[in-house]
Design an enzyme around this catalytic site. Sequence first.
Site, short mmCIF file in Angstrom:
data_model
loop_
_atom_site.label_atom_id
_atom_site.label_comp_id
_atom_site.label_asym_id
_atom_site.label_seq_id
_atom_site.Cartn_x
_atom_site.Cartn_y
_atom_site.Cartn_z
N THR A 342 0.73 -1.24 -0.04
CA THR A 342 -0.01 -0.08 0.13
C THR A 342 0.64 1.38 0.24
OG1 THR A 342 -2.07 -0.90 0.95
CG2 THR A 342 -1.39 1.26 1.48
N SER A 357 7.12 -0.11 3.66
CA SER A 357 5.93 -0.71 4.53
C SER A 357 6.17 -0.62 5.93
CB SER A 357 5.36 -2.10 4.21
OG SER A 357 5.28 -2.22 2.37
N GLY A 386 4.39 1.42 8.90
CA GLY A 386 3.89 0.50 10.26
C GLY A 386 5.28 0.14 10.87
N ASN A 570 7.91 -6.84 13.14
CA ASN A 570 7.43 -5.56 12.88
C ASN A 570 5.80 -5.42 13.31
OD1 ASN A 570 6.58 -7.51 11.00
ND2 ASN A 570 5.85 -5.76 9.74
N CYS A 572 3.27 -6.42 11.73
CA CYS A 572 2.32 -7.51 11.50
C CYS A 572 2.85 -8.89 11.49
CB CYS A 572 1.93 -7.16 9.95
SG CYS A 572 1.02 -5.88 9.63
N THR A 573 4.34 -8.70 11.89
CA THR A 573 5.04 -9.91 12.69
C THR A 573 5.66 -10.83 11.54
OG1 THR A 573 3.31 -11.85 12.80
CG2 THR A 573 3.40 -10.08 14.71
N GLU A 574 5.98 -10.26 10.32
CA GLU A 574 6.30 -10.88 9.09
C GLU A 574 7.91 -10.46 8.75
OE1 GLU A 574 4.66 -7.43 6.68
OE2 GLU A 574 4.35 -8.43 8.73
N ALA A 758 -4.04 -7.27 3.45
CA ALA A 758 -5.41 -7.03 3.84
C ALA A 758 -6.04 -6.23 2.71
CB ALA A 758 -5.54 -6.36 5.22
N THR A 759 -5.41 -5.23 2.28
CA THR A 759 -6.06 -4.23 1.29
C THR A 759 -5.65 -4.58 -0.22
OG1 THR A 759 -5.70 -2.59 3.07
CG2 THR A 759 -6.49 -1.87 0.55
#
Length: 935
Positions: A342, A357, A386, A570, A572-574, A758-759
């Site tokens: 995004t 990101s 993020g 981070n 989102c844990t990836e 998600a988007t």
Amino acid sequence: MSRPSSAMPFQDTPADTAAYANYKVIRRNGGVVAFEPNKIAVAMTKAFLAVEGGTGAASARVRDVVARLTEQVVQALLRRQPGGGTVHIEDIQDQVELALMRGGEHEVARAYVLYREARARERAEAAKLQPSEAPVLRMVLPNGQQVPLDQARLRTVVEEACANLGDAVSVSTILDATLRNLYDGVPEEEVFKSAILSARTLIERDPAYAYATARLLLDHIRREVLGEAVTHAEMTARYPEYFADYIKAGIEYELIDPKLGQFDLDVLGAALKPERDLNFQYLGLQILYDRYFIHKDERRIELPQAFWMRVAMGLAVNEIDREARAIEFYEVLSSFDFVSSTPTLFNAGTLRPQLSSCFLTTVSDDLDGIYDAIKENALLSKFSGGLGNDWTPVRALGAYIKGTNGKSQGVVPFLKVVNDTAVAVNQGGKRKGAVCAYLETWHLDIEEFLELRKNTGDDRRRTHDMNTANWIPDLFMERVMQNGEWTLFTPNEVPELHDLYGPAFREAYERYERMADEGLIKRFKRVSAVGLWRKMLTMLFETGHPWITFKDPCNLRSPQQHAGVVHSSNLCTEITLNTSDKETAVCNLGSINLVAHVDEDGINLDKLARTCRVAMRMLDNVIDINYYAINKARNSNLKHRPVGLGIMGFQDALLKLRIPYASDEAVEFADYSQEAVSYYAILGSSELARERGAYASYQGSLWSQGILPQDSIELLARARGDYLEIDRSSRLDWSQVREHIKAYGMRNSNCLAIAPTATISNIVGVSQSIEPTYQNLYVKSNLSGEFTVLNDYLVEDLKARGLWDEVMVHDLKYFDGSVMPIDRIPADLKPLYATAFEVDPKWLIEAAARRQKWIDQAQSLNLYFAQPSGKKLDETYQLAWLRGLKTTYYLRSLGATAAEKSTVNASTLNAVQAAPAEPAPKVCSILDPDCEACQ
């Protein structure tokens, strides 16, 4: 909306009235009146009184029930048109029927249905005796002029939207619904908005309506951008000429980087493919329109294919043959084969190209460091990043502060400031500010850290808007397995632990424990490892936080062990990258659309190789083009050049191959598909190194030692001993990759990470990331509104067996998108269309473990529990650790918003009968030794 007063069925307050000012009701005669919720309540009350009478306790019950159901009806109607609009009286009555049925008021609902049918017959008889002419409809143009409604133009737009979608969509159905919601004097804009909304309500009947609705929205976008009505057929000629004007206007408005004006715009305009505008579903195009398309004074200036090309140009701006590269990038983006993250879609080709990101920071143990970190959070969040913060170095509550001869207030008060900063700096309104704080399990503040998201206790020590995660060493998990003790320390007294992992951490930790026993360490606390683990799982279940992530596999398998330590993941844990007080880690993300690379023979490796090669080039370009809000991020990113190529559409690929998620075949496919993506991504990075040179810190990395991600499992195995159970099989011949790396090195320190998508998955219309199907029919809510999402694979299967009809739609709604309770669904289809809460979480763990061996970073792995218990959570998260997973993400349990069960046809309302209510499962304290459910 304020809750209705119990004194009246539904009493509008002045605030409520103002809230409804933009909503109108169209009566059957075409007249338009104000939207008044109290009239809904009155009609519903009459239905109750007709069935139950109106005295005593019955009357009191009716008031309460009517107030609650009326609010449900109003909310359902307003959700469809959050910005205001018109609603037909029949739609309101449909919602009343639905609310009565959902509320269990079946007798009242039946009486209401019969009343409506009787009134319909009366109106039909009256119409026979005294036929009335159809009302004349006029629309108001933007200049105020009133002209007759151009029904021919409206029909043309709807017909074009339905073209080539087959018999699944009906032009007349959309037109009839559109005209029913129009009135004399309607603004021109509302005419076409009504068509979009009318088609949108039909998506639940067939997924093809999602494409028809998108095309109606596309007509609206073209009129807004081009300033006139233009058919899709005309866009082949219009797109190229529009494109050059769009770039020039964007530069003039200071919205687009002037460097884009230096491209050969005629060449790029000719490369645009208008037919790809038709590939969008409604949800995806609406998201782009609301949040991604460039606009000036609230007017969009960007069409879909121009959007993809703008992103491609922004990523190709430093290329030598930039037109060719821009077209190459455009091809993978506009075909939905690969989509950048995004921030890249937001900002590529703009004056402030913040394309990354994720940002990871380490907070140092002093006020300057703490507030510098909070300032960095604000700057990074402002430009769409993020955040993951490592707070472990900050000394614990009560620890001695030499400079003031006082005591520390610990980590928690500062996290409250971080929480409020995330709320205040919300990325310019495009995305909510988001941050995740990480703390290691040995930190003396860990017990209070676990409670940060609780809704009880001192609110000054709560963070309701930020995320938290446990950063767990392997030694702690061993102590849990062995039912041993665990010691908590303050980091200023055990400074080594923060930077150690594996055997070195064990040696230092046990030495500090001995020092504590000898009185050489002042502040420490002994706790039961199992007790602390139980509290972790209890808080995770009750509040959703902190997430469970594992320090040692993140470090022992990191390609960059020689260059630093991974102190956190981070948001989102990836992402698992090194951080320090001198380096802020940055990662640039994008995702392969896996289902687009699957055909009847399985994975199309040739196509996947091409896409991965182009995607890695795009991601690598981000590093040099990117705007960096802080120097620590710039220096780190240019030195190590990490990227994260992930996947989305995994569930779709399984459905295409007819593989149930909960199966050994799905686990094998997860293994093979990730191996293939990793193979070509790593090879692509090495090919870039041949062209551009290896990244600066390459020497000494695992790559330089010939150790690939799958080889690094051995490093973890040596440290873990018996506490590791990982499949190490392989299908592809990796010798070519190994030889290429040996000869040319790697362009990127890290290549792979699976983000939530998600988007972007919604934009291209595929399942998110590696997620199982959430529900086969549900309403998705996001910043763009609420959207019906229907599993088109299921619909096609049911059509093929003659089972797709309105009753099936009702059944899916009633059972919240689950096929399991529906008797008409064939038994062989039920495992294939099991939803997330119907798939045992062990299958998610097993599939993720197979992927993890090929990934140099991590995965955003959500876990779903239909009926969580302490025992189930304990087994699942221990399994995640034993399988070598680096991180987990959200724990999701039942209670998500169900589909809006809107009525399709009143005559079939009773086709779905209410199931007997089941008692709610008892929720016990997680891993309570006295609870039978936990044993």
